[in-house]
Write a protein that holds these residues in place. Sequence first.
Motif, PDB file in Angstrom:
ATOM      1  N   LEU A 127       0.901  -1.401  -0.026  1.00  0.00           N
ATOM      2  CA  LEU A 127      -0.033  -0.170  -0.028  1.00  0.00           C
ATOM      3  C   LEU A 127       0.911   1.319   0.024  1.00  0.00           C
ATOM      4  N   ARG A 128       1.921   1.193   0.743  1.00  0.00           N
ATOM      5  CA  ARG A 128       2.825   2.483   1.006  1.00  0.00           C
ATOM      6  C   ARG A 128       3.517   2.687  -0.648  1.00  0.00           C
ATOM      7  N   LEU A 129       3.946   1.576  -1.318  1.00  0.00           N
ATOM      8  CA  LEU A 129       4.437   1.805  -2.612  1.00  0.00           C
ATOM      9  C   LEU A 129       3.394   2.058  -3.634  1.00  0.00           C
ATOM     10  N   ALA A 130       2.297   1.550  -3.272  1.00  0.00           N
ATOM     11  CA  ALA A 130       1.148   2.084  -4.546  1.00  0.00           C
ATOM     12  C   ALA A 130       1.016   3.746  -4.263  1.00  0.00           C
ATOM     13  N   ARG A 131       0.737   3.893  -2.868  1.00  0.00           N
ATOM     14  CA  ARG A 131       0.686   5.416  -2.811  1.00  0.00           C
ATOM     15  C   ARG A 131       1.717   6.164  -3.431  1.00  0.00           C
ATOM     16  N   PHE A 132       2.835   5.852  -3.172  1.00  0.00           N
ATOM     17  CA  PHE A 132       3.774   6.704  -3.699  1.00  0.00           C
ATOM     18  C   PHE A 132       3.813   6.912  -5.117  1.00  0.00           C
ATOM     19  N   ASN A 133       3.505   5.903  -5.839  1.00  0.00           N
ATOM     20  CA  ASN A 133       3.422   5.977  -7.207  1.00  0.00           C
ATOM     21  C   ASN A 133       2.375   6.832  -7.688  1.00  0.00           C
ATOM     22  N   MET A 135       1.082   9.335  -5.718  1.00  0.00           N
ATOM     23  CA  MET A 135       1.251  10.496  -5.490  1.00  0.00           C
ATOM     24  C   MET A 135       2.260  11.162  -6.512  1.00  0.00           C
ATOM     25  N   GLY A 136       3.222  10.142  -7.028  1.00  0.00           N
ATOM     26  CA  GLY A 136       4.214  10.713  -7.944  1.00  0.00           C
ATOM     27  C   GLY A 136       3.626  11.089  -9.301  1.00  0.00           C
ATOM     28  N   GLU A 137       2.585  10.399  -9.706  1.00  0.00           N
ATOM     29  CA  GLU A 137       1.778  10.420 -11.124  1.00  0.00           C
ATOM     30  C   GLU A 137       1.311  11.908 -10.989  1.00  0.00           C
ATOM     31  N   GLU A 138       0.386  12.112  -9.659  1.00  0.00           N
ATOM     32  CA  GLU A 138      -0.412  13.248  -9.713  1.00  0.00           C
ATOM     33  C   GLU A 138       0.401  14.643  -9.596  1.00  0.00           C
ATOM     34  N   GLN A 139       1.446  14.524  -8.726  1.00  0.00           N
ATOM     35  CA  GLN A 139       2.345  16.045  -8.614  1.00  0.00           C
ATOM     36  C   GLN A 139       3.457  15.687  -8.021  1.00  0.00           C
ATOM     37  N   TYR A 148      10.176  16.049   3.225  1.00  0.00           N
ATOM     38  CA  TYR A 148       9.282  15.183   4.122  1.00  0.00           C
ATOM     39  C   TYR A 148       8.626  14.059   3.076  1.00  0.00           C
ATOM     40  N   PHE A 149       8.912  12.607   3.615  1.00  0.00           N
ATOM     41  CA  PHE A 149       8.113  11.713   3.200  1.00  0.00           C
ATOM     42  C   PHE A 149       6.909  11.793   3.983  1.00  0.00           C
ATOM     43  N   VAL A 150       5.743  11.193   3.245  1.00  0.00           N
ATOM     44  CA  VAL A 150       4.248  10.807   3.809  1.00  0.00           C
ATOM     45  C   VAL A 150       4.422   9.229   4.359  1.00  0.00           C
ATOM     46  N   GLY A 151       4.927   9.181   5.768  1.00  0.00           N
ATOM     47  CA  GLY A 151       4.906   8.140   6.298  1.00  0.00           C
ATOM     48  C   GLY A 151       6.486   7.538   6.231  1.00  0.00           C
ATOM     49  N   VAL A 152       6.787   6.442   6.859  1.00  0.00           N
ATOM     50  CA  VAL A 152       7.923   5.935   7.052  1.00  0.00           C
ATOM     51  C   VAL A 152       8.196   5.326   5.565  1.00  0.00           C
ATOM     52  N   PRO A 153       9.471   5.595   4.835  1.00  0.00           N
ATOM     53  CA  PRO A 153       9.785   4.993   3.430  1.00  0.00           C
ATOM     54  C   PRO A 153       9.939   3.385   3.663  1.00  0.00           C
ATOM     55  N   ALA A 154       9.628   2.538   2.475  1.00  0.00           N
ATOM     56  CA  ALA A 154       9.275   1.253   2.495  1.00  0.00           C
ATOM     57  C   ALA A 154      10.990   0.630   2.739  1.00  0.00           C
ATOM     58  N   PRO A 155      12.273   1.189   2.351  1.00  0.00           N
ATOM     59  CA  PRO A 155      13.440   0.772   2.663  1.00  0.00           C
ATOM     60  C   PRO A 155      13.610   0.702   4.080  1.00  0.00           C
ATOM     61  N   ALA A 156      13.424   1.868   4.656  1.00  0.00           N
ATOM     62  CA  ALA A 156      13.575   2.169   6.179  1.00  0.00           C
ATOM     63  C   ALA A 156      12.592   0.964   6.945  1.00  0.00           C
ATOM     64  N   GLY A 157      11.306   0.938   6.351  1.00  0.00           N
ATOM     65  CA  GLY A 157      10.485   0.077   7.206  1.00  0.00           C
ATOM     66  C   GLY A 157      10.899  -1.370   7.185  1.00  0.00           C
ATOM     67  N   LEU A 192       3.204   2.586  10.540  1.00  0.00           N
ATOM     68  CA  LEU A 192       4.241   3.921  10.368  1.00  0.00           C
ATOM     69  C   LEU A 192       4.209   3.823   8.822  1.00  0.00           C
ATOM     70  N   LEU A 193       4.406   2.780   8.193  1.00  0.00           N
ATOM     71  CA  LEU A 193       4.405   2.577   6.582  1.00  0.00           C
ATOM     72  C   LEU A 193       3.096   3.409   5.948  1.00  0.00           C
ATOM     73  N   ILE A 194       1.995   3.255   6.307  1.00  0.00           N
ATOM     74  CA  ILE A 194       0.784   3.661   5.838  1.00  0.00           C
ATOM     75  C   ILE A 194       0.252   4.958   6.281  1.00  0.00           C
ATOM     76  N   SER A 195       1.044   5.395   7.561  1.00  0.00           N
ATOM     77  CA  SER A 195       0.499   6.663   8.087  1.00  0.00           C
ATOM     78  C   SER A 195       0.856   7.711   7.502  1.00  0.00           C
ATOM     79  N   ARG A 196       0.254   9.163   7.742  1.00  0.00           N
ATOM     80  CA  ARG A 196       0.343  10.367   7.287  1.00  0.00           C
ATOM     81  C   ARG A 196       1.468  11.152   7.865  1.00  0.00           C
ATOM     82  N   LEU A 197       2.386  10.489   8.584  1.00  0.00           N
ATOM     83  CA  LEU A 197       3.218  10.906   9.596  1.00  0.00           C
ATOM     84  C   LEU A 197       4.687  11.709   8.794  1.00  0.00           C
TER      85      LEU A 197
END
Length: 289
Positions: A127-133, A135-139, A148-157, A192-197
């Motif tokens: 879900l984290r990776l899909a959200r990133f993709n 968001m990247g397509e939209e803007q 800032y990242f939106v949530g903890v990035p997948a590699p860090a997770g 943390l991965l899917i959060s808005r932190l």
Amino acid sequence: MVGPFPPFEPHGMGGPRIREIPLRMIVPNVITVLAICAGLSGIRLAFEGRFETAVMMVLVAAFLDGIDGRTARMLKATTKFGAQMDSLADIVNFGVAPALVLYAYVLEGARGLGWIAALIFAIACGLRLARFNVMGEEQKLLGRHADYFVGVPAPAGAVLVLLPAYLGFLGVERTNAFAYVSTVYAFLVALLLISRLPVYSGKGISTKVHRDIVLPLILIVVLYVSLLANYTWETLSVSALIYLGSLPFGFRAYSRRAEKEGIGLEPGVGEETETVPGPADERGEDNAP
């Protein structure tokens, strides 16, 4: 004469066709494939009981998956094919492999809850990776939000969720209590991965270094690599704990910045958000989803 395999189209069927593919365009894809092989090999080693090697293979997979995009950028070899390959590799190396290795090592002791935790982490990573993709397509966010990242990035997770394994290698016994604590911890990392932190990305740091700190910086890097080579699990454990401890400070810094500038508390949300429409990077892992 038509060969047994379809021709390689690095830019997709709608892009320009290249009769001879430069070797530099293949190198990033080879790195991505090697990363998948390392992640899958880590899973096999875990179920064979060779846990330390398994965790090392997962970390190698995460490292390779993290540099393939940068390699493509350096070689000027970004392609649509590479972008799709990289996205597919991310879910294996950052989600499935760490979850299954951790389950085989300790979560299995929590029985059904441990397996649920492994599933939740893998799905949260997807879900984290899909959200990133998306968001990247939209803007693409500029200015303050780009830091800032939106949530903890997948590699860090992926590195964080393996903390119970690091501790186990340092002598912590794999009791039932430890298994249940590890299960709760895996749930928290998934959240943390899917959060808005807001998580500080470090992109705002200048790529140029003042000459007075060049030598100390080199010594710090050498020191960390030396510690990682000689005290691997201690260094990874401390690094994971420091990263977790830094999250509240990152949120506090973003909140202060948002309050001062009158923007929303969530990254990318606010009246003054400056955006530029555009497609996602062709190799998404450059931005550490």
